[in-house]
Design a protein around this motif. Structure first.
Motif, PDB file in Angstrom:
ATOM      1  N   ALA A  47       0.835  -1.212   0.000  1.00 30.55           N
ATOM      2  CA  ALA A  47       0.000   0.000   0.000  1.00 30.55           C
ATOM      3  C   ALA A  47       0.863   1.253   0.000  1.00 30.55           C
ATOM      4  N   ARG A  48       1.932   1.255   0.789  1.00 31.29           N
ATOM      5  CA  ARG A  48       2.820   2.410   0.845  1.00 31.29           C
ATOM      6  C   ARG A  48       3.572   2.589  -0.475  1.00 31.29           C
ATOM      7  N   LEU A  49       3.989   1.487  -1.081  1.00 28.98           N
ATOM      8  CA  LEU A  49       4.674   1.579  -2.371  1.00 28.98           C
ATOM      9  C   LEU A  49       3.744   2.159  -3.435  1.00 28.98           C
ATOM     10  N   ALA A  50       2.473   1.773  -3.377  1.00 31.24           N
ATOM     11  CA  ALA A  50       1.503   2.308  -4.336  1.00 31.24           C
ATOM     12  C   ALA A  50       1.383   3.828  -4.182  1.00 31.24           C
ATOM     13  N   GLU A  51       1.436   4.315  -2.937  1.00 29.60           N
ATOM     14  CA  GLU A  51       1.376   5.755  -2.694  1.00 29.60           C
ATOM     15  C   GLU A  51       2.609   6.469  -3.246  1.00 29.60           C
ATOM     16  N   LEU A  52       3.745   5.763  -3.266  1.00 30.29           N
ATOM     17  CA  LEU A  52       4.995   6.374  -3.713  1.00 30.29           C
ATOM     18  C   LEU A  52       5.143   6.423  -5.224  1.00 30.29           C
ATOM     19  N   GLU A  53       4.353   5.637  -5.928  1.00 26.53           N
ATOM     20  CA  GLU A  53       4.519   5.537  -7.380  1.00 26.53           C
ATOM     21  C   GLU A  53       4.457   6.898  -8.072  1.00 26.53           C
ATOM     22  N   GLN A  54       3.583   7.779  -7.601  1.00 23.98           N
ATOM     23  CA  GLN A  54       3.445   9.084  -8.249  1.00 23.98           C
ATOM     24  C   GLN A  54       4.679   9.959  -8.060  1.00 23.98           C
ATOM     25  N   HIS A  55       5.519   9.636  -7.078  1.00 26.09           N
ATOM     26  CA  HIS A  55       6.729  10.426  -6.823  1.00 26.09           C
ATOM     27  C   HIS A  55       7.974   9.781  -7.444  1.00 26.09           C
ATOM     28  N   ALA A  56       7.826   8.578  -7.955  1.00 20.58           N
ATOM     29  CA  ALA A  56       8.967   7.841  -8.504  1.00 20.58           C
ATOM     30  C   ALA A  56       8.867   7.825 -10.027  1.00 20.58           C
ATOM     31  N   LYS A  57       9.437   8.831 -10.672  1.00 24.25           N
ATOM     32  CA  LYS A  57       9.342   8.947 -12.124  1.00 24.25           C
ATOM     33  C   LYS A  57       9.934   7.734 -12.823  1.00 24.25           C
ATOM     34  N   PHE A  58      11.014   7.182 -12.263  1.00 29.26           N
ATOM     35  CA  PHE A  58      11.667   6.038 -12.881  1.00 29.26           C
ATOM     36  C   PHE A  58      11.103   4.703 -12.391  1.00 29.26           C
ATOM     37  N   GLY A  59      10.000   4.757 -11.657  1.00 31.12           N
ATOM     38  CA  GLY A  59       9.302   3.537 -11.286  1.00 31.12           C
ATOM     39  C   GLY A  59       9.835   2.858 -10.033  1.00 31.12           C
ATOM     40  N   ILE A  60       9.099   1.814  -9.637  1.00 31.59           N
ATOM     41  CA  ILE A  60       9.462   0.986  -8.485  1.00 31.59           C
ATOM     42  C   ILE A  60       9.784  -0.407  -9.009  1.00 31.59           C
ATOM     43  N   HIS A  61      10.984  -0.855  -8.774  1.00 33.88           N
ATOM     44  CA  HIS A  61      11.482  -2.102  -9.345  1.00 33.88           C
ATOM     45  C   HIS A  61      11.697  -3.130  -8.229  1.00 33.88           C
ATOM     46  N   ARG A  62      11.075  -4.280  -8.375  1.00 32.89           N
ATOM     47  CA  ARG A  62      11.127  -5.308  -7.346  1.00 32.89           C
ATOM     48  C   ARG A  62      12.126  -6.395  -7.734  1.00 32.89           C
ATOM     49  N   LEU A  63      13.101  -6.615  -6.864  1.00 33.04           N
ATOM     50  CA  LEU A  63      14.137  -7.625  -7.090  1.00 33.04           C
ATOM     51  C   LEU A  63      14.305  -8.473  -5.837  1.00 33.04           C
ATOM     52  N   ALA A  64      14.775  -9.686  -5.997  1.00 34.06           N
ATOM     53  CA  ALA A  64      14.965 -10.584  -4.859  1.00 34.06           C
ATOM     54  C   ALA A  64      16.175 -10.153  -4.040  1.00 34.06           C
ATOM     55  N   MET A  65      15.960  -9.937  -2.749  1.00 30.55           N
ATOM     56  CA  MET A  65      17.037  -9.530  -1.844  1.00 30.55           C
ATOM     57  C   MET A  65      17.013 -10.423  -0.601  1.00 30.55           C
ATOM     58  N   PRO A  66      17.686 -11.574  -0.643  1.00 35.58           N
ATOM     59  CA  PRO A  66      17.678 -12.469   0.517  1.00 35.58           C
ATOM     60  C   PRO A  66      18.304 -11.810   1.732  1.00 35.58           C
ATOM     61  N   ARG A  67      17.801 -12.138   2.926  1.00 34.83           N
ATOM     62  CA  ARG A  67      18.323 -11.524   4.154  1.00 34.83           C
ATOM     63  C   ARG A  67      19.799 -11.855   4.339  1.00 34.83           C
ATOM     64  N   LEU A  68      20.152 -13.114   4.120  1.00 32.28           N
ATOM     65  CA  LEU A  68      21.544 -13.533   4.146  1.00 32.28           C
ATOM     66  C   LEU A  68      22.019 -13.685   2.701  1.00 32.28           C
ATOM     67  N   PHE A  69      23.259 -14.048   2.515  1.00 30.90           N
ATOM     68  CA  PHE A  69      23.808 -14.094   1.168  1.00 30.90           C
ATOM     69  C   PHE A  69      23.308 -15.313   0.398  1.00 30.90           C
ATOM     70  N   GLY A  70      23.066 -15.110  -0.908  1.00 35.01           N
ATOM     71  CA  GLY A  70      22.599 -16.178  -1.769  1.00 35.01           C
ATOM     72  C   GLY A  70      22.872 -15.844  -3.224  1.00 35.01           C
ATOM     73  N   VAL A  71      22.486 -16.764  -4.115  1.00 31.81           N
ATOM     74  CA  VAL A  71      22.719 -16.577  -5.546  1.00 31.81           C
ATOM     75  C   VAL A  71      22.003 -15.326  -6.053  1.00 31.81           C
ATOM     76  N   ALA A  72      20.853 -15.016  -5.467  1.00 30.46           N
ATOM     77  CA  ALA A  72      20.078 -13.856  -5.911  1.00 30.46           C
ATOM     78  C   ALA A  72      20.858 -12.555  -5.749  1.00 30.46           C
ATOM     79  N   ASP A  73      21.838 -12.542  -4.849  1.00 30.12           N
ATOM     80  CA  ASP A  73      22.612 -11.316  -4.649  1.00 30.12           C
ATOM     81  C   ASP A  73      23.363 -10.922  -5.923  1.00 30.12           C
ATOM     82  N   LEU A  74      23.884 -11.901  -6.619  1.00 33.20           N
ATOM     83  CA  LEU A  74      24.617 -11.608  -7.854  1.00 33.20           C
ATOM     84  C   LEU A  74      23.673 -11.078  -8.924  1.00 33.20           C
TER      85      LEU A  74
END
Length: 372
Positions: A47-74
């Protein structure tokens, strides 16, 4: 400027800081994009990200960010680098341990522009004796050369970083978090409000176990048991529920789930922030601005918020100390209200969002100028 903000955290203090910074920078005419996590999210975050969309001209990009280190980090690092190149980012600002990790590795991988880092506690909460702590601290030292400047939200964070990782070899600046003008509107407790309210993640680090242990023995002036409402969710909710059941206080504690802070302030008469570790928690600022009495622990940058009244802070992790402070607030509500007024006036003078955004923008510009 074209600015890319990178963060892992769901709704919380870090998220709040990035959201306010994004809105403030956009209002100044800058073009902003956000990189957020796909793995740590909830309904409130979306819900908060949806509110921010109008202020983010370059968009909101969702990527995998594991809490600890993993393959997704690369793969995430490479994706951040590509995104920064595609939008022509002048600034990449990583927030928290993982956000800072991706931002600076993206520069190492070839991203252009200045790279900034704000720890927000994050890596500072890892013990130097733990395996994870040694790994994160070693990475911090290596990533220093990819950092244009480190922005700390408290003097405590700056001092702790130097102690754990070493003196930064890049420019640094302490810029306190700030609140919006509307957040200084007073909040009145609802007629059926609990005696105490907690707003935050349900994590052991937030002191949730000592809090319910303290509640077990507290009584109102009429002898009836004190009550507590807790807003939030997190990985240690089950441990909290077990403790509540074991203490037999289930009829005195309400778990309200993740809720906006100001909405929850009306459901309690005194705000409790019993954290075992913090940097500069927004919930203390928000509660103080709303005019509510605040009981908090002496951790992180909390003494910087309380200033001359920091003697009122209690030792972290000690249920007995928390019990004494909570009982005193019930026994003498007039004194608690007077302390709340002093704290509100201090926050109004020292912690505003406008100066925060101005200061960060100035550091961005100065570092860009230096790099040229």
């Amino acid at each position: 400027m074209r600015i890319l903000q990178v963060m892992r955290a769901p709704v919380g203090g870090l998220f709040r800081h990035v959201a306010d910074l994004t809105c403030g920078l956009a209002a100044k005419g800058h073009e902003v994009g956000l990189v957020v996590d796909t793995l740590a999210s909830d309904g409130q975050t979306e819900a908060r990200l949806a509110e921010l969309e109008q202020h983010a001209k370059f968009g909101i990009h969702r990527l995998a960010m594991p809490r600890l280190f993993g393959v997704a980090d690369l793969t995430t690092t490479l994706a951040v680098r590509r995104l920064a190149g595609r939008i022509g980012a002048d600034i990449i600002h990583g927030h928290g341990a993982k956000g800072g990790f991706y931002a600076r590795l993206a520069r190492f991988a070839g991203a252009r522009g200045s790279v900034f880092y704000t720890p927000h506690g994050g890596v500072l909460h890892f013990s130097a004796q733990s395996r994870s702590g040694r790994l994160f601290h070693a990475l911090e030292r290596q990533l220093m050369r990819q950092t244009s400047a480190i922005l700390f939200e408290s003097n405590f964070a700056e001092t702790t970083y130097a102690r754990l990782i070493g003196a930064p070899r890049c420019p640094t600046r302490v810029i306190h978090n700030g609140l919006r003008p509307d957040e200084f509107e007073l909040v009145s407790a609802a007629p059926d409000a609990a005696d105490f309210v907690f707003v935050g993640e349900l994590r052991l680090l937030k002191g949730i176990i000592p809090l319910v242990e303290a509640l077990a023995t507290i009584r109102r002036t009429d002898g009836s048991p004190a009550t507590l409402v807790m807003a939030g969710d997190g990985p240690d909710r089950s441990a909290l529920e077990q403790t509540i059941a074991g203490l037999g206080v289930g009829d005195r504690v309400v778990l309200a789930g993740a809720q906006p802070a100001r909405k929850m302030f009306a459901r309690g008469r005194v705000v409790i922030v019993p954290s075992l570790a913090e940097s500069l928690p927004y919930v203390v600022l928000e509660a103080a601005a709303a005019g509510l009495p605040v009981i908090a622990t002496r951790v992180g940058g909390v003494p910087e918020i309380f200033g001359p009244d920091s003697k009122r802070l209690v030792a972290p992790g000690e249920a007995s100390a928390l019990t004494s402070a909570m009982q005193a607030a019930l026994d003498d509500p007039t004194e608690a209200a007077e302390a709340a007024l002093r704290l509100r006036e201090r926050v109004l003078e020292e912690f505003a969002v406008g100066p925060m955004v101005d200061a960060i923008e100035a550091v961005y510009r100065s570092t860009m100028h230096t790099s040229r």
